[in-house]
Design an enzyme around this catalytic site. Structure first.
Site, short mmCIF file in Angstrom:
data_model
loop_
_atom_site.label_atom_id
_atom_site.label_comp_id
_atom_site.label_asym_id
_atom_site.label_seq_id
_atom_site.Cartn_x
_atom_site.Cartn_y
_atom_site.Cartn_z
N TYR A 46 0.85 -1.20 0.00
CA TYR A 46 0.00 0.00 0.00
C TYR A 46 0.87 1.23 0.00
O TYR A 46 1.82 1.33 0.79
CB TYR A 46 -0.90 0.04 1.25
CG TYR A 46 -2.34 -0.23 0.91
CD1 TYR A 46 -3.00 0.57 -0.02
CD2 TYR A 46 -3.04 -1.27 1.49
CE1 TYR A 46 -4.32 0.34 -0.36
CE2 TYR A 46 -4.36 -1.52 1.16
CZ TYR A 46 -5.00 -0.71 0.23
OH TYR A 46 -6.30 -0.94 -0.11
N GLU A 48 -0.49 4.81 -0.43
CA GLU A 48 -1.30 6.02 -0.63
C GLU A 48 -0.45 7.26 -0.43
O GLU A 48 0.31 7.36 0.54
CB GLU A 48 -2.51 6.02 0.30
CG GLU A 48 -3.64 5.21 -0.30
CD GLU A 48 -4.57 4.61 0.72
OE1 GLU A 48 -4.05 4.14 1.75
OE2 GLU A 48 -5.78 4.61 0.49
N ASP A 193 -7.03 13.15 -25.15
CA ASP A 193 -7.10 11.77 -24.66
C ASP A 193 -6.37 10.94 -25.72
O ASP A 193 -6.93 10.57 -26.74
CB ASP A 193 -8.57 11.34 -24.53
CG ASP A 193 -8.69 9.89 -24.08
OD1 ASP A 193 -7.68 9.15 -24.17
OD2 ASP A 193 -9.78 9.50 -23.64
N THR A 220 -4.25 5.63 -21.61
CA THR A 220 -3.99 4.32 -21.05
C THR A 220 -2.53 4.01 -21.37
O THR A 220 -1.91 4.69 -22.18
CB THR A 220 -4.89 3.23 -21.67
OG1 THR A 220 -4.84 3.37 -23.09
CG2 THR A 220 -6.32 3.35 -21.20
N LYS A 223 -2.02 0.31 -24.80
CA LYS A 223 -2.39 0.17 -26.23
C LYS A 223 -1.10 0.30 -27.06
O LYS A 223 -0.22 -0.55 -26.91
CB LYS A 223 -3.45 1.22 -26.58
CG LYS A 223 -4.75 1.03 -25.79
CD LYS A 223 -5.84 1.96 -26.25
CE LYS A 223 -7.16 1.68 -25.57
NZ LYS A 223 -7.38 2.48 -24.36
N ARG A 229 -1.80 -2.79 -18.31
CA ARG A 229 -3.08 -2.08 -18.31
C ARG A 229 -3.04 -1.02 -17.23
O ARG A 229 -2.81 -1.32 -16.06
CB ARG A 229 -4.23 -3.05 -18.01
CG ARG A 229 -4.26 -4.27 -18.89
CD ARG A 229 -5.58 -4.96 -18.83
NE ARG A 229 -6.53 -4.22 -19.63
CZ ARG A 229 -6.56 -4.28 -20.97
NH1 ARG A 229 -5.73 -5.04 -21.64
NH2 ARG A 229 -7.44 -3.56 -21.63
N1 DSN Z 1 -11.85 -0.08 -24.81
C1 DSN Z 1 -10.87 0.76 -25.46
C2 DSN Z 1 -10.82 0.51 -26.92
O1 DSN Z 1 -10.86 -0.64 -27.29
O2 DSN Z 1 -10.70 1.43 -27.70
C3 DSN Z 1 -11.05 2.17 -25.17
O3 DSN Z 1 -11.19 2.33 -23.82
#
Ligand code: DSN
Length: 426
Positions: A46, A48, A193, A220, A223, A229
């Site tokens: 933890y 925080e 974003d 994120t 990707k 993730r």
């Molecule tokens: N779920 C993601 C995507 O596949 O584009 C976006 O959050």
């Protein structure tokens, strides 16, 4: 591993990933080092707070891990500040909204059926109840060009406090300078974003919105960026300002965002995940990541052309990024996006169904099929392999009722895929 059921399911998933090709544009294959950090004892801890100011003891290692992740993220995206604690992209977006807005304030974002994301105010989300969303979209779905004149007119009328450039289903480039000019005119915070394109920005294959007048990036990390993730926020502003009630000005963004992520919105950060983010950021800082990012786009453009050569009709007629969106009913009479996804699953090619602009079909069985090249590029595929993928797709959809034909294509996909090991197997 003592849990035989789960051990077998991990093996089954490894086999599935090895023997097929991942074409979902939001997925990737991480390195063994990222997996090692993710599966490390940092999951026990933890933490925080932030490095140097935690609410639990025993932080002599976690502080260094998180500081490394922050420094590497800042270097990758040229930000003044990075917060690496958001558990994923949705919490990152919500933290920015909450740090800058009051309930009921207006946010401008891309039309959802033109490629905008759920967290940009889809009516089914909680943010749609907290804020007022107004939209911009494409002027022409054949070219994908955004209607900047209409966007400006709406922005001047509605006075959004945040304008978001970002998407999960849009295949063309955004003109960040035009966004910035509109944002400046109406006094909005400019937020990109970049979840889908973060790796392409990090690899300098696409422009960085922070170099074009934007103040905040959310993302994120799993990707195109090819990490675990997780989520990430990068911003401009002055770091180290520890005001208790900071005024909502750009200089204070780092403090506003940090206070909103913790304690505002999240509890304990996932330190194993932050360690894995640090590893992935280091990988993305290496020169070969730039080569990877450019290859992702070149592969997507070659795949788009190969698909068009086989008669597939693409939304915007091509791509400038890692993603391709097929209008299935226009390509194959009577086949929607979900049916196409299911046919491809049978041959070991994984893609996902997706809405297209003005989609007459419902979200669960939409018209679109979305594909991308981040994962197959990590496997080592290049332009010369894209024609093969298009040909398999065409044959499988054409012969969708012929189980023997599908089994033969499946065998060919497996044999081919095994020639390109997962990075975690290398
Ligand atoms: N779920 C993601 C995507 O596949 O584009 C976006 O959050």
């Amino acid at each position: 591993m003592k849990d035989i059921k789960i051990a077998k399911l991990i093996e089954a998933e490894e086999k599935r990933q090895r023997e097929g090709l991942e074409l979902i544009p939001s997925e990737n294959y991480v390195s063994r080092d990222v997996l090692t950090a993710l599966g490390s004892v940092y999951t026990n801890k933890y933490s925080e707070g932030y490095p140097g100011k935690r609410y639990y003891g025993g932080q002599e290692n976690t502080d260094i891990v998180e500081a490394l992740a922050i420094d590497r993220a800042k270097e990758l995206f040229n930000g003044d500040h990075a917060n690496v604690q958001p558990h994923s992209g949705a919490p990152a977006n919500i933290a920015v909204y909450q740090s800058w807005l009051n309930l009921g304030d207006t946010i401008m974002a891309m039309r959802l059926d033109h490629g905008g994301h759920l967290t940009h105010g889809h009516p089914v989300t909680s943010v749609s109840k907290a804020y007022n969303f107004v939209r911009y979209g494409m002027k022409d779905v054949e070219t994908g060009e955004i209607d900047y004149d209409e966007m400006r007119a709406i922005a001047l009328k509605e006075k959004p406090k945040i304008i978001i450039a970002g998407f999960s289903g849009y295949t063309r480039s955004l003109n960040y300078d035009k966004f910035a000019a509109i944002g400046e005119e109406c006094g909005a915070l400019l937020m990109a974003d970049m979840a889908h394109v973060a790796g392409l920005i990090a690899g300098k294959a696409l422009p960085n919105p922070l170099d074009h007048g934007f103040q905040v990036l959310t993302s994120t990390t799993h990707k195109t960026l090819r990490g675990p993730r997780g989520g990430l926020i990068i911003s401009k502003g002055i770091v180290g300002n520890s005001l208790k009630a900071p005024e909502k000005i750009i200089e204070n963004l780092p403090t506003l965002i940090d206070r909103e992520v913790f304690p505002g919105y999240q509890g304990g950060p996932h330190m194993n995940n932050i360690a894995a983010k640090a590893v992935a950021f280091r990988e993305a800082l290496q020169p070969d990541f730039g080569v990877y990012a450019k290859q992702v786009i070149s592969n997507a453009q070659t795949l788009a052309k190969a698909l068009q050569g086989k008669g597939f009709k693409l939304v915007t007629n091509g791509t400038d990024n890692h993603m391709v969106l097929i209008d299935m009913p226009k390509s194959f009479n009577g086949v929607n996006g979900r049916e196409a996804q299911e046919i491809l699953d049978m041959i070991g090619l994984n893609a996902n169904c997706n809405a297209i602009p003005d989609d007459p079909l419902p979200p669960y069985r939409p018209s679109g099929l979305r594909l991308g090249t981040p994962a197959i590029t990590t496997r080592g595929l290049n332009e010369e392999h894209m024609g093969l993928i298009a040909a398999w797709m065409h044959e499988a959809i054409t012969k969708r009722n012929d189980q023997n034909a599908l089994a033969q294509i499946r065998a060919a996909v497996t044999e081919f895929s095994l020639q390109f090991p997962l990075p975690s197997d290398r």
